[in-house]
Write a protein that holds these residues in place. Structure first.
Motif, PDB file in Angstrom:
ATOM      1  N   CYS A 240       0.848  -1.192   0.000  1.00  0.00           N
ATOM      2  CA  CYS A 240       0.000   0.000   0.000  1.00  0.00           C
ATOM      3  C   CYS A 240       0.885   1.244   0.000  1.00  0.00           C
ATOM      4  N   LEU A 241       1.048   1.856  -1.162  1.00  0.00           N
ATOM      5  CA  LEU A 241       1.951   2.993  -1.274  1.00  0.00           C
ATOM      6  C   LEU A 241       1.356   4.217  -0.600  1.00  0.00           C
ATOM      7  N   MET A 242       2.103   4.780   0.334  1.00  0.00           N
ATOM      8  CA  MET A 242       1.650   5.958   1.064  1.00  0.00           C
ATOM      9  C   MET A 242       2.585   7.120   0.769  1.00  0.00           C
ATOM     10  N   ARG A 243       2.037   8.298   0.789  1.00  0.00           N
ATOM     11  CA  ARG A 243       2.827   9.520   0.692  1.00  0.00           C
ATOM     12  C   ARG A 243       2.362  10.476   1.782  1.00  0.00           C
ATOM     13  N   VAL A 244       3.269  11.334   2.208  1.00  0.00           N
ATOM     14  CA  VAL A 244       2.945  12.354   3.206  1.00  0.00           C
ATOM     15  C   VAL A 244       3.357  13.700   2.637  1.00  0.00           C
ATOM     16  N   ILE A 245       2.459  14.667   2.692  1.00  0.00           N
ATOM     17  CA  ILE A 245       2.716  15.982   2.105  1.00  0.00           C
ATOM     18  C   ILE A 245       2.699  17.060   3.196  1.00  0.00           C
ATOM     19  N   ASP A 246       3.009  18.281   2.785  1.00  0.00           N
ATOM     20  CA  ASP A 246       2.978  19.467   3.655  1.00  0.00           C
ATOM     21  C   ASP A 246       3.871  19.289   4.886  1.00  0.00           C
ATOM     22  N   TRP A 247       5.169  19.353   4.636  1.00  0.00           N
ATOM     23  CA  TRP A 247       6.170  19.192   5.689  1.00  0.00           C
ATOM     24  C   TRP A 247       6.579  20.544   6.280  1.00  0.00           C
ATOM     25  N   GLU A 248       5.705  21.514   6.215  1.00  0.00           N
ATOM     26  CA  GLU A 248       6.048  22.874   6.632  1.00  0.00           C
ATOM     27  C   GLU A 248       6.307  22.984   8.130  1.00  0.00           C
ATOM     28  N   ALA A 249       5.708  22.106   8.925  1.00  0.00           N
ATOM     29  CA  ALA A 249       5.877  22.170  10.381  1.00  0.00           C
ATOM     30  C   ALA A 249       6.886  21.162  10.897  1.00  0.00           C
ATOM     31  N   CYS A 250       7.551  20.420  10.013  1.00  0.00           N
ATOM     32  CA  CYS A 250       8.453  19.357  10.467  1.00  0.00           C
ATOM     33  C   CYS A 250       9.601  19.935  11.284  1.00  0.00           C
ATOM     34  N   ALA A 251      10.001  19.186  12.289  1.00  0.00           N
ATOM     35  CA  ALA A 251      11.074  19.633  13.190  1.00  0.00           C
ATOM     36  C   ALA A 251      11.500  18.449  14.038  1.00  0.00           C
ATOM     37  N   TRP A 252      12.511  18.671  14.835  1.00  0.00           N
ATOM     38  CA  TRP A 252      12.933  17.655  15.789  1.00  0.00           C
ATOM     39  C   TRP A 252      11.923  17.648  16.932  1.00  0.00           C
ATOM     40  N   GLY A 253      11.257  16.507  17.147  1.00  0.00           N
ATOM     41  CA  GLY A 253      10.173  16.517  18.111  1.00  0.00           C
ATOM     42  C   GLY A 253       9.909  15.172  18.753  1.00  0.00           C
ATOM     43  N   ASP A 254       8.722  15.057  19.344  1.00  0.00           N
ATOM     44  CA  ASP A 254       8.293  13.881  20.083  1.00  0.00           C
ATOM     45  C   ASP A 254       7.428  13.023  19.170  1.00  0.00           C
ATOM     46  N   PRO A 255       7.805  11.751  18.934  1.00  0.00           N
ATOM     47  CA  PRO A 255       7.027  10.911  18.008  1.00  0.00           C
ATOM     48  C   PRO A 255       5.592  10.682  18.470  1.00  0.00           C
ATOM     49  N   ALA A 256       5.336  10.716  19.779  1.00  0.00           N
ATOM     50  CA  ALA A 256       3.971  10.518  20.275  1.00  0.00           C
ATOM     51  C   ALA A 256       3.047  11.618  19.776  1.00  0.00           C
ATOM     52  N   PHE A 257       3.574  12.796  19.509  1.00  0.00           N
ATOM     53  CA  PHE A 257       2.756  13.899  19.010  1.00  0.00           C
ATOM     54  C   PHE A 257       2.228  13.593  17.615  1.00  0.00           C
ATOM     55  N   ASP A 258       3.075  13.031  16.737  1.00  0.00           N
ATOM     56  CA  ASP A 258       2.627  12.665  15.403  1.00  0.00           C
ATOM     57  C   ASP A 258       1.507  11.633  15.463  1.00  0.00           C
ATOM     58  N   LEU A 259       1.685  10.609  16.285  1.00  0.00           N
ATOM     59  CA  LEU A 259       0.661   9.575  16.400  1.00  0.00           C
ATOM     60  C   LEU A 259      -0.629  10.137  16.984  1.00  0.00           C
ATOM     61  N   GLY A 260      -0.506  10.989  17.989  1.00  0.00           N
ATOM     62  CA  GLY A 260      -1.687  11.586  18.597  1.00  0.00           C
ATOM     63  C   GLY A 260      -2.463  12.442  17.617  1.00  0.00           C
ATOM     64  N   THR A 261      -1.751  13.232  16.804  1.00  0.00           N
ATOM     65  CA  THR A 261      -2.407  14.061  15.798  1.00  0.00           C
ATOM     66  C   THR A 261      -3.144  13.200  14.784  1.00  0.00           C
ATOM     67  N   LEU A 262      -2.525  12.090  14.387  1.00  0.00           N
ATOM     68  CA  LEU A 262      -3.140  11.175  13.435  1.00  0.00           C
ATOM     69  C   LEU A 262      -4.401  10.541  14.016  1.00  0.00           C
ATOM     70  N   LEU A 263      -4.314  10.020  15.243  1.00  0.00           N
ATOM     71  CA  LEU A 263      -5.464   9.368  15.861  1.00  0.00           C
ATOM     72  C   LEU A 263      -6.607  10.359  16.087  1.00  0.00           C
ATOM     73  N   ALA A 264      -6.265  11.599  16.392  1.00  0.00           N
ATOM     74  CA  ALA A 264      -7.307  12.618  16.568  1.00  0.00           C
ATOM     75  C   ALA A 264      -8.104  12.822  15.290  1.00  0.00           C
ATOM     76  N   SER A 265      -7.444  12.703  14.137  1.00  0.00           N
ATOM     77  CA  SER A 265      -8.161  12.842  12.863  1.00  0.00           C
ATOM     78  C   SER A 265      -9.144  11.699  12.663  1.00  0.00           C
ATOM     79  N   TYR A 266      -8.762  10.501  13.109  1.00  0.00           N
ATOM     80  CA  TYR A 266      -9.681   9.366  13.029  1.00  0.00           C
ATOM     81  C   TYR A 266     -10.882   9.581  13.959  1.00  0.00           C
ATOM     82  N   ILE A 267     -10.603   9.996  15.191  1.00  0.00           N
ATOM     83  CA  ILE A 267     -11.686  10.205  16.153  1.00  0.00           C
ATOM     84  C   ILE A 267     -12.610  11.324  15.698  1.00  0.00           C
TER      85      ILE A 267
END
Length: 411
Positions: A240-267
């Motif tokens: 399943c080929l995936m792509r991720v766009i809009d890297w304007e906010a990318c930075a050195w950070g906490d991986p749990a934040f990425d997962l939390g943001t993703l799960l919030a979109s599902y909820i």
């Protein structure tokens, strides 16, 4: 003088920077797709069936955050400077041009891909194969850059002659109400601020998240469903080929934040389908959702399982990782409400329900794991091959992530 792009001059601009030829200029046409609140987006169709997405920041007097497009450019430079990161180089679309002076970027438009949010909306299905691919792909980004100082130093680079903070901490709550807010948001949205500030435990939980913020890898920091693309023929592909766009906010950070943001979109898919009425108790509204939470749970569970299987090391670093993901999910929901109020000037009963859910995710993450994933923390960890942790044998009982007796009163 700053150049302002439009459909009338975008072709000339692309010719000037060498991305299309002068001879073929009359064969091009441009159209204006959906624009975000911060950017002007122009989609340009080329004669050879290629498409370019031209983006320019909307900045009044050009005095707002000037690092957004620079961050995306820097991410692409990172992939070029360190070829060992080849396993994540296919994540973004190809960046073709960066104009720092005019705050313009040009990248290839992935016409064979569709935004995941639109895919879910149009098809009303939530294949676990897609969710598994997302979890594995995100883990690859985090794991490949985990605790690598050379990547961190590179991403800390600032535009020439400027300064930037080393760490961006997005674990922030909602600001206090002042008199200026009355002219910026609709009157009904004031209830959001009243409810938010009523819960001291909510602000305390967010403060704890900010205090425990430990940047350790490269993070996207805006991993919503509309920034994830799935191939239109994903069912016919070997993977399943995936792509991720809009890297304007990318930075050195906490991986749990990425997962939390993703799960919030599902909820949010679940919460946006609620039947909300002042005569209904909150529990009734949640149970009457047109898209039940049980339909979405398998995808959220597939994301976290695939992620942890591909990045088991994060559990050694943070044994409370799953709980932090749950809390960041709640934080992301509060930010979504705030963005809706500020950008769309809109607030209704659905957002009150969303705030109740967010609050419980933030202050009671242990009890919320089972409700979000449909599996307990123990069961999730036991499914991670090669990971062993001493866990309590006593299973936690399901506790709703909302208050059953809360009633919406006329708002």
């Amino acid at each position: 003088m700053i150049l302002s792009l439009s459909s009338q001059n975008v072709i000339q601009y692309l010719q000037n920077v060498g991305l299309c030829s002068l001879e073929d200029g009359t064969l091009y046409e441009s159209e204006l797709p959906e624009n975000s609140g911060n950017n002007r987006n122009l989609l340009v169709n080329l004669p050879d069936n290629r498409k370019l997405l031209v983006k320019q920041e909307r900045r009044l007097n050009f005095d707002s955050n000037i690092h957004q497009f620079f961050n995306e450019w820097l991410f692409h430079q990172l992939l070029q400077k360190f070829p060992v990161l080849g396993n994540i180089s296919e994540l973004p679309s190809l960046l073709l041009h960066f104009d720092e002076e005019n705050s313009i970027i040009v990248r290839s438009y992935l016409s064979e891909y569709v935004e995941l949010g639109k895919f879910y909306q149009n098809n009303s299905i939530f294949p676990t194969e897609i969710a598994t691919a997302i979890g594995t792909t995100l883990a690859g980004l985090h794991c490949s850059t985990f605790q690598r100082r050379e990547y961190q130093d590179f991403m800390d680079t600032a535009p020439q002659g400027q300064f930037r903070y080393h760490f961006y901490n997005p674990a922030q709550g909602i600001g206090s109400i002042n008199q200026d807010i009355f002219s910026k948001i609709p009157t009904e949205a004031l209830k959001f601020h009243v409810l938010y500030q009523r819960y001291e435990s909510l602000e305390s939980a967010i403060a704890d998240l900010a205090y425990e913020w430990k940047p350790c890898c490269l993070t996207h920091n805006d991993l919503q469903l509309n920034n994830i693309l799935v191939h239109s023929r994903w069912q016919q592909l070997d993977n399943c080929l995936m792509r991720v766009i809009d890297w304007e906010a990318c930075a050195w950070g906490d991986p749990a934040f990425d997962l939390g943001t993703l799960l919030a979109s599902y909820i949010k898919i679940w919460l946006s389908s609620l039947v909300v009425d002042p005569s209904l108790e909150l529990e009734e509204s949640l149970n009457l959702a047109m898209i039940p939470l049980e339909i979405i749970q398998p995808s959220m569970l597939a994301v976290i399982r695939a992620y942890l299987q591909a990045f088991r090391l994060i559990l050694d670093e943070r044994q409370d990782f799953i709980l932090r993901v749950i809390q960041f999910t709640g934080l992301a929901l509060t930010h979504q409400i705030q963005n809706m109020i500020e950008c769309c000037k809109y607030f209704d009963n659905t957002h009150i329900c969303m705030l109740e859910v967010a609050k419980n995710l933030l202050i009671s993450p242990e009890e919320s794991v089972l409700t979000v994933f449909g599996s307990s923390e123990t069961e999730i960890l036991q499914s991670v091959k090669g990971y062993h942790k001493i866990v309590q044998s006593e299973e936690k009982q399901l506790l709703r992530i909302y208050y059953g007796k809360t009633r919406l009163r006329g708002c």
